[in-house]
Every structure is written in C-alpha cells, then in structure tokens.
Design a protein around this motif. Structure first.
Motif, PDB file in Angstrom:
ATOM      1  N   LYS A 169       0.879  -1.176   0.000  1.00 25.28           N
ATOM      2  CA  LYS A 169       0.000   0.000   0.000  1.00 25.28           C
ATOM      3  C   LYS A 169       0.912   1.220   0.000  1.00 25.28           C
ATOM      4  N   THR A 170       0.649   2.128  -0.899  1.00 25.82           N
ATOM      5  CA  THR A 170       1.513   3.310  -0.959  1.00 25.82           C
ATOM      6  C   THR A 170       1.177   4.252   0.191  1.00 25.82           C
ATOM      7  N   ARG A 171       2.132   5.108   0.483  1.00 25.20           N
ATOM      8  CA  ARG A 171       1.916   6.077   1.560  1.00 25.20           C
ATOM      9  C   ARG A 171       0.700   6.957   1.249  1.00 25.20           C
ATOM     10  N   ASP A 172       0.590   7.391   0.002  1.00 25.84           N
ATOM     11  CA  ASP A 172      -0.529   8.250  -0.387  1.00 25.84           C
ATOM     12  C   ASP A 172      -1.865   7.561  -0.182  1.00 25.84           C
ATOM     13  N   GLU A 173      -1.899   6.307  -0.599  1.00 25.82           N
ATOM     14  CA  GLU A 173      -3.109   5.512  -0.466  1.00 25.82           C
ATOM     15  C   GLU A 173      -3.530   5.422   1.007  1.00 25.82           C
ATOM     16  N   LEU A 174      -2.560   5.118   1.846  1.00 23.63           N
ATOM     17  CA  LEU A 174      -2.864   4.965   3.264  1.00 23.63           C
ATOM     18  C   LEU A 174      -3.287   6.282   3.895  1.00 23.63           C
ATOM     19  N   MET A 175      -2.578   7.363   3.535  1.00 21.23           N
ATOM     20  CA  MET A 175      -2.944   8.678   4.082  1.00 21.23           C
ATOM     21  C   MET A 175      -4.354   9.045   3.660  1.00 21.23           C
ATOM     22  N   HIS A 176      -4.656   8.754   2.403  1.00 24.23           N
ATOM     23  CA  HIS A 176      -5.966   9.128   1.881  1.00 24.23           C
ATOM     24  C   HIS A 176      -7.082   8.270   2.482  1.00 24.23           C
ATOM     25  N   ASP A 177      -6.826   6.976   2.618  1.00 22.74           N
ATOM     26  CA  ASP A 177      -7.878   6.079   3.079  1.00 22.74           C
ATOM     27  C   ASP A 177      -8.092   6.134   4.590  1.00 22.74           C
ATOM     28  N   LEU A 205       5.804  -7.414  11.686  1.00 20.54           N
ATOM     29  CA  LEU A 205       4.493  -7.583  11.046  1.00 20.54           C
ATOM     30  C   LEU A 205       4.313  -6.677   9.832  1.00 20.54           C
ATOM     31  N   ILE A 206       4.784  -5.450   9.948  1.00 16.69           N
ATOM     32  CA  ILE A 206       4.609  -4.515   8.841  1.00 16.69           C
ATOM     33  C   ILE A 206       5.964  -4.224   8.223  1.00 16.69           C
ATOM     34  N   GLU A 207       6.078  -4.518   6.943  1.00 20.13           N
ATOM     35  CA  GLU A 207       7.336  -4.302   6.242  1.00 20.13           C
ATOM     36  C   GLU A 207       7.319  -2.950   5.540  1.00 20.13           C
ATOM     37  N   THR A 208       8.450  -2.272   5.593  1.00 18.27           N
ATOM     38  CA  THR A 208       8.590  -1.016   4.863  1.00 18.27           C
ATOM     39  C   THR A 208       9.061  -1.340   3.455  1.00 18.27           C
ATOM     40  N   VAL A 209       8.353  -0.813   2.464  1.00 16.41           N
ATOM     41  CA  VAL A 209       8.811  -0.955   1.089  1.00 16.41           C
ATOM     42  C   VAL A 209       9.386   0.397   0.711  1.00 16.41           C
ATOM     43  N   ARG A 210      10.698   0.454   0.634  1.00 15.71           N
ATOM     44  CA  ARG A 210      11.374   1.748   0.557  1.00 15.71           C
ATOM     45  C   ARG A 210      10.867   2.634  -0.561  1.00 15.71           C
ATOM     46  N   ALA A 211      10.636   3.887  -0.201  1.00  9.83           N
ATOM     47  CA  ALA A 211      10.201   4.931  -1.129  1.00  9.83           C
ATOM     48  C   ALA A 211       8.807   4.668  -1.708  1.00  9.83           C
ATOM     49  N   VAL A 212       8.163   3.615  -1.271  1.00 14.81           N
ATOM     50  CA  VAL A 212       6.829   3.333  -1.790  1.00 14.81           C
ATOM     51  C   VAL A 212       5.787   3.347  -0.679  1.00 14.81           C
ATOM     52  N   GLY A 213       5.926   2.434   0.245  1.00 13.23           N
ATOM     53  CA  GLY A 213       4.908   2.359   1.279  1.00 13.23           C
ATOM     54  C   GLY A 213       5.147   1.202   2.224  1.00 13.23           C
ATOM     55  N   PHE A 214       4.072   0.503   2.535  1.00 14.36           N
ATOM     56  CA  PHE A 214       4.155  -0.559   3.529  1.00 14.36           C
ATOM     57  C   PHE A 214       3.339  -1.761   3.089  1.00 14.36           C
ATOM     58  N   ARG A 215       3.660  -2.902   3.666  1.00 10.83           N
ATOM     59  CA  ARG A 215       2.804  -4.055   3.470  1.00 10.83           C
ATOM     60  C   ARG A 215       2.840  -4.925   4.705  1.00 10.83           C
ATOM     61  N   LEU A 216       1.759  -5.670   4.850  1.00 14.16           N
ATOM     62  CA  LEU A 216       1.675  -6.589   5.972  1.00 14.16           C
ATOM     63  C   LEU A 216       2.410  -7.859   5.576  1.00 14.16           C
ATOM     64  N   ALA A 217       3.309  -8.289   6.444  1.00 10.11           N
ATOM     65  CA  ALA A 217       4.071  -9.499   6.149  1.00 10.11           C
ATOM     66  C   ALA A 217       3.149 -10.706   6.249  1.00 10.11           C
ATOM     67  N   VAL A 218       3.243 -11.578   5.256  1.00 17.88           N
ATOM     68  CA  VAL A 218       2.422 -12.783   5.292  1.00 17.88           C
ATOM     69  C   VAL A 218       3.274 -13.935   5.789  1.00 17.88           C
ATOM     70  N   ARG A 219       2.895 -14.442   6.925  1.00 18.97           N
ATOM     71  CA  ARG A 219       3.619 -15.597   7.474  1.00 18.97           C
ATOM     72  C   ARG A 219       2.593 -16.619   7.873  1.00 18.97           C
ATOM     73  N   SER A 220       3.017 -17.863   7.907  1.00 15.87           N
ATOM     74  CA  SER A 220       2.038 -18.896   8.225  1.00 15.87           C
ATOM     75  C   SER A 220       1.847 -19.036   9.726  1.00 15.87           C
ATOM     76  N   GLY A 221       2.795 -18.579  10.500  1.00 18.61           N
ATOM     77  CA  GLY A 221       2.629 -18.722  11.948  1.00 18.61           C
ATOM     78  C   GLY A 221       3.455 -17.679  12.671  1.00 18.61           C
ATOM     79  N   PRO A 222       3.566 -17.821  13.979  1.00 16.52           N
ATOM     80  CA  PRO A 222       4.340 -16.862  14.770  1.00 16.52           C
ATOM     81  C   PRO A 222       5.820 -16.921  14.375  1.00 16.52           C
ATOM     82  N   ALA A 223       6.538 -15.860  14.645  1.00 13.88           N
ATOM     83  CA  ALA A 223       7.963 -15.827  14.326  1.00 13.88           C
ATOM     84  C   ALA A 223       8.699 -16.925  15.075  1.00 13.88           C
TER      85      ALA A 223
END
Ligand code: CA
Length: 224
Positions: A169-177, A205-223
């Motif tokens: 999700k881009t920063r703009d998208e998140l700010m707007h939504d 849990l939340i990964e930074t995608v540099r210069a773009v935005g963020f995404r939720l890390a998808v994992r099958s279980g706890p770290a």
C-alpha cells in the motif's frame, strides 16, 4: 448526539454549551480532568488541554484507552501544539483558542462523519493473517492470541494493510484512506502509527517498502 465539554474556564464553556445546545447537541460540561474521566458516555469529547487538576494529555490518553470516542483537543493560543504527540494521545483533531464557533461545529461534524463512515464501511467478517486476528464487528485485535488495544487510527491502518495482506500500500493511499485530506497533512503521522503498530503487535508484522509504502508481512505462523 451527546457532547462532553471539558473546560475549566467558564467564559469559554458557558457560551460553548449554550451554542452547542442551540445546534441540537446534548451537552455535559465538566471543569476538571477527574470529572471528565468519570463522565457518562459521550459521542464526542471537546477537551481543553489546560486543566486545573490533570494534564489534558493524560486525560486524552485515558479516555482513548477505554473508548473510541472522537476527541477534539482545544488548546490555548501560543501553547505549542505537537501534532505527533496529539496523535499519539489519540486525539482526532484540534482547534486553537480563540476559535470560531462555526469552525468548531464544522470540525465536530467532520470528525463524527468520519467515525460513522468508518463503522458503516466496516464489513463484519473477521480478518485472519498468520497470527493476526481482527474481529471487525467488535473492532478487537489479537496477535498470537494476545488481545491488543489500538487507537481508532491504528485500527483503521491495520485493517487497510490486512485486507490485502502482502500487497504493497503506498503512503498516499494509506494517508488518503485512513486520514482524509483535511487531516494535518504530514506523512510523519503515518510513520508514527506504523511504529506504534509494530511496537504493540510485532516489529516484523509490517514491512517497509522503501520509497513506496508498507505491506503486511504474510507468514504462516508466529515468528520462530
Ligand atoms: Ca483551561
């Protein structure tokens, strides 16, 4: 609509209470932080930061810790407003004294609309990603089986990231939504909330995608 006015200066609270009543609001006015914390349920809180007993910031945090009621902070002119701090306290908006009554009512309506829209558009099915569970009916969040208390904006942000887990999700998208265009505008706001979610839930849990935005890390279980 029930409004709680927390203001120790009767020169401000008296006309305010009268004006709001004229607008059709049901108003309860208290003059101390202690009274604010024991007041009955309100649909919106107008909170003066300069209170005689407790720090308004403390009152704001405590109100936020127990409910998702919209809070508009009222601060004195010249008082330094730290927007990031206000967000961390869980405030939804603020006005600076002396404020125009019309401006205040417009902001109250905007904040209420935002909250109503959030509720209306929130579907009821749960979201489940890895160790994260979001119950959208009760707006409760569990991580690794541990229930976590989030502010309304943290919750909205998490839901936005979790509805399409793994997608950036881009920063703009998140700010707007999550915030609207009338919001304070700084994307620092977003970083503060991301940091807070990582702290409350899981740093990975939340990964930074540099210069773009963020995404939720998808994992099958706890770290591991
Ligand atoms: Ca005051």
């Amino acid at each position: 609509v029930r409004v709680l006015v927390v203001e120790d200066d009767p020169r401000i609270s008296a006309p305010l209470v009268e004006g709001l009543a004229r607008e059709g609001y049901e108003v309860e006015a208290v003059a101390t932080g202690a009274d604010a914390l024991v007041a009955e349920h309100a649909d919106l809180v107008l909170l003066d930061l300069g209170l005689p007993d407790l720090d308004g910031r403390t009152v704001c945090r405590q109100l936020r810790a127990r409910s998702q009621v919209p809070i508009i902070v009222v601060s004195a002119r010249g008082e330094e407003i730290d927007r990031v701090l206000l967000l961390e306290m869980g405030a939804d908006d603020y006005v600076v004294k002396p404020f125009g009554f019309r401006e205040l009512v417009a902001r109250m309506r905007a904040v209420s609309r935002r909250v109503t829209a959030d509720v209306a558009r929130s579907p009821t099915e749960d979201i489940s990603v890895g160790s994260l569970r979001i119950d959208r009916r009760t707006r409760t969040v569990e991580y690794d089986g541990r229930r976590t208390s989030l502010t309304p904006k943290e919750y909205e942000l998490l839901v936005h990231l979790a509805t399409d887990a793994g997608a950036v999700k881009t920063r703009d998208e998140l700010m707007h939504d999550v915030w609207d265009e009338n919001w304070w505008g700084s994307t620092k706001t977003l970083d503060v909330h991301i940091a807070s979610l990582r702290k409350k839930l899981d740093p990975a849990l939340i990964e930074t995608v540099r210069a773009v935005g963020f995404r939720l890390a998808v994992r099958s279980g706890p770290a591991p």
